[in-house]
Write an enzyme that holds these catalytic residues in place. Structure first.
Site, PDB file in Angstrom:
ATOM      1  N   ASP A 253     -11.058 -28.674 -13.418  1.00  0.00           N
ATOM      2  CA  ASP A 253      -9.746 -28.026 -13.559  1.00  0.00           C
ATOM      3  C   ASP A 253      -9.672 -27.338 -14.930  1.00  0.00           C
ATOM      4  O   ASP A 253      -9.563 -27.997 -15.961  1.00  0.00           O
ATOM      5  CB  ASP A 253      -8.633 -29.075 -13.436  1.00  0.00           C
ATOM      6  CG  ASP A 253      -7.242 -28.455 -13.383  1.00  0.00           C
ATOM      7  OD1 ASP A 253      -7.126 -27.248 -13.685  1.00  0.00           O
ATOM      8  OD2 ASP A 253      -6.289 -29.175 -13.054  1.00  0.00           O
TER       9      ASP A 253
ATOM     10  N   ASP B 233      10.886 -18.615 -11.584  1.00  0.00           N
ATOM     11  CA  ASP B 233       9.970 -19.752 -11.629  1.00  0.00           C
ATOM     12  C   ASP B 233      10.350 -20.638 -12.806  1.00  0.00           C
ATOM     13  O   ASP B 233      10.884 -20.156 -13.806  1.00  0.00           O
ATOM     14  CB  ASP B 233       8.533 -19.261 -11.826  1.00  0.00           C
ATOM     15  CG  ASP B 233       7.890 -18.841 -10.512  1.00  0.00           C
ATOM     16  OD1 ASP B 233       8.441 -19.190  -9.461  1.00  0.00           O
ATOM     17  OD2 ASP B 233       6.854 -18.164 -10.553  1.00  0.00           O
TER      18      ASP B 233
END
EC number: 7.2.2.6
Length: 700
Positions: A365, A328
């Protein structure tokens, strides 16, 4: 997986650099380790145990035969010579210690794992758990009575009774009993990387409600104990293949030695059975035969020293064969926290406009990215002008690649990948603007992540998320490339941004705008070409890919599904550790190859030590290039060297040959030069010195 929107992983508060600073697992009490290993060396002398190692079993049988010949030198026929009992007894004693030294090497390697298991076992205790009943009341029960699905409550000072997932609350947890790291870790619900807790760890502040995910005896610590203890360690494919090769070599030398008596009798130089046994033991690859198991066990131990638990030696060995490394971007190649650096308004909107809309899209968020957007918007004077309790937060989805807020008045605010926001605006009959593409290109070329922001059908601008490549990561990838390992970066970023980061980091390939399905697809594609693939992951959506990869490394802070799918678990939750694990796997293979080369090369010197003096009466003295004193001293010297070289090489077997990032051909040339040539020269010198000592003390 990386996302193109605010999906950064909360960092664990530990100072890992790009090289994955080496942190040891809980300190192991090594007092008495060698004492236990010596005891275990004699326990392993049972025939059924010795039979598992064909090379050492031959030495074992030879020891028994020479012991019998010590009592009756003429057991297999009349033999001429003086002090035969004494000479045969010396051979038997040396062979016995050869077997014991080989067992000792394995026992020391196993003992280190068992000592570590004892340290882990000490962290596991029968604690009182506060079980939450359906009516909301609390029942105190033993932690051993908890089962998967039970709900428990823990408060500051409590030991977490079993593995589980956080459902409610936010708290600091001390995981030092597992990781050896004193810094507390924040645990909270709703996060792949911060909701998993491990039994045996201690909660330091606040309180948590936890759902148990493991039945008694099947928790993470239980599995760790079983793995590091290695009581039922299965041999790896390479280890099995090498064992077969050593068995074949032993059989070949057995036939060679068996043909010598007729030749010796023909040249009037009869050879006793004891000397033939000594010759056989000297020629077969006892060094690698005695150290082979220890090398494999030590490989798993070295992985454990990096705070990584491997499910099997096969997993560690597979690391050494890795051809492709899938990583990643966020947290592995980059520092992990992409933070809002700048708002770029488009479509005629002002900076205040985009700040206000970006704030509205990010109020729900809670990721570091989302919080950085809120901070930047508030810094520019933006405020929330709606009732948060009446609004609805829209979480990020890998499919939509957007997140945002549904406002009380019915308006929809979204932020996310530029392509996804374009589709959102089109679905609301809105119009695109060329300014958006220009802002997108500018931010992407800077290596940042552009997030578009829209309100209903109108695009307000772009958020510039700054991403920083970890220092030194390029050098690490260069090392992997020299070893023949191909690196592939996966990211949810757009192709332009991904290209900039990939070029700066020095990876061989990248996949932009990647979805969870892309991970499995790229793994299967690489495996279809016959490659061994390794990857890291921590989320539930990573579990299928971790299971598909040959080497899957799950983060300890990740979900239970990820841990169960992987064949390794990193206790430090440092994604860059995968690079270190590959290095350790290759070191394991290099060590095994180097010691095999050294063991076989030793045969040349031992051959010249024994064969010439055996046929001394046949006027082959000219072959005695070492100038050994007599047949007896030559045999004893070769056997003593053969026995002593095993314990002498135990430290190398346990620590491994020093790793160098070289290609396969370069490593082969280096090993042949160092361990091949060294394996030829060293015994010539050592056997001659031992011969002088043996002769001086009158043993021969």
């Amino acid at each position: 997986m990386d996302s193109a929107t605010s999906t950064s992983k909360p960092p664990r508060p530990r100072p890992h650099g790009p090289r994955g600073d080496r942190k040891h697992t809980p300190k192991v009490d090594t007092k008495g380790l060698y004492k236990r290993a010596i005891k275990e060396s004699f326990v392993k002398l049972k025939p059924r145990v010795m039979l598992k190692n064909p090379v050492m079993f031959v030495v074992y049988v030879g020891t028994i035969v020479t012991i019998l010949m010590t009592f009756d030198p003429n057991l297999f026929g009349p033999v001429q010579g003086e002090n035969l009992r004494f000479f045969n007894g010396l051979i038997a004693l040396i062979l016995f210690f050869t077997v014991v030294f080989a067992n000792f090497a394995e026992a020391v390697a196993e003992g280190r794992g068992k000592a570590q298991a004892d340290a882990l076992r000490s962290t596991k205790s029968d604690t009182i758990a506060k079980k939450l009943l359906p009516d909301g009341s609390i029942q105190e029960i033993s932690s051993t009575q908890l089962h998967r699905g039970d709900m428990v409550k823990v408060v500051a000072g409590d030991i977490i009774p079993a593995d589980g997932e956080v459902l409610n609350g936010v708290a600091s947890v001390d995981e030092s009993a597992i990781t050896g790291e004193s810094a507390p870790v924040l645990k909270e619900p709703g996060s792949d990387v911060a909701s998993s807790v491990t039994g045996g760890t201690r909660i330091l502040s606040d309180e948590l409600s936890i759902r148990i995910t493991a039945d008694p005896g099947k928790g993470f610590i239980d599995r760790m104990i079983a793995l590091v203890e290695g009581a039922e360690r299965a041999k790896t494919p390479n280890e099995i293949a090498l064992t077969v090769l050593l068995a074949v070599l032993t059989l070949v030398f057995l036939f060679v030695v068996a043909t010598l008596p007729p030749v010796a009798n023909y040249v009037s130089s009869p050879v006793s059975i004891a000397i033939l046994i000594a010759l056989l033991v000297a020629l077969i690859p006892t060094t690698i035969g005695g150290l082979l198991s220890a090398i494999g066990i030590a490989g798993m131990d070295r992985v454990a020293q990096f705070n990584v638990i491997a499910t099997s030696g096969r997993a560690v060995e597979a690391c050494g064969d890795v051809n492709t490394l899938i990583l990643d971007k966020t947290g592995t190649i980059t520092l992990g926290n992409r933070l809002a650096e700048e708002f770029v308004p488009v479509n005629g909107h002002s900076m205040n406009d985009i700040a206000r809309v970006a704030l509205a899209a990010s109020v729900f968020d809670n990721t570091p990215e989302g919080k950085s957007i809120v901070r930047l918007a508030e810094k520019l004077g933006a405020t929330v002008d709606f009732d948060r309790n009446a609004a609805e937060g829209i979480e990020f989805s890998a499919k939509t690649r957007m997140s945002g807020t549904n406002l009380p008045d019915g308006s929809e605010v979204r932020k996310g990948a530029v392509g996804a926001i374009k589709g959102f605006v089109r679905s609301r009959n809105g119009k695109e603007t060329p300014e958006l593409d220009a802002a997108y290109e500018r931010i992407s070329q800077l290596g940042g992540t552009p997030l578009a922001v829209a309100l209903n059908g109108e695009i307000y601008g772009v958020i510039y998320l700054k991403d920083i490549v970890k220092p030194g990561i390029r050098d690490r990838f260069d090392q992997l490339r020299r070893m023949g390992v191909r690196t592939v970066m996966l990211t949810g970023d757009n192709r332009v941004t991904a290209s900039v980061i990939a070029q700066e980091a020095g990876v061989d390939d990248f996949i932009a705008e990647a979805t969870p399905e892309d991970k499995i697809e790229v793994i299967q594609r690489e495996q279809a070409q016959g490659k061994i693939v390794a990857m890291t992951g921590d989320g539930t959506n990573d579990a299928p890919a971790l299971a598909q990869a040959n080497v899957g490394v799950a983060m300890n802070s990740g979900t239970q599904a990820a841990k169960e799918a992987a064949n390794m678990v990193d206790l430090d939750s440092d994604p860059t550790k995968l690079i270190d694990i590959v290095t350790i796997g290759k070191q394991l293979l290099i060590t095994r190859g180097a010691l095999t080369t050294f063991s076989i090369a030793n045969d040349i010197a031992k051959y010249f030590a024994i064969i010439p003096v055996i046929f001394a009466s046949a006027r082959l003295e000219s072959l005695n290039i070492m100038g050994l004193t007599s047949t007896n001293s030559a045999v004893l010297s070769a056997l003593i060297y053969n026995a002593l070289v095993i314990p002498a090489l135990i430290p190398l077997a346990l620590t491994g040959v020093k790793f160098r990032p070289l290609s396969a051909n370069q490593l082969l040339q280096r090993n042949i030069l160092l361990y091949g040539l060294g394996g030829v020269i060293a015994p010539f010198i050592a056997i001659k010195l031992i011969d002088l000592v043996v002769t001086a003390v009158g043993l021969a």
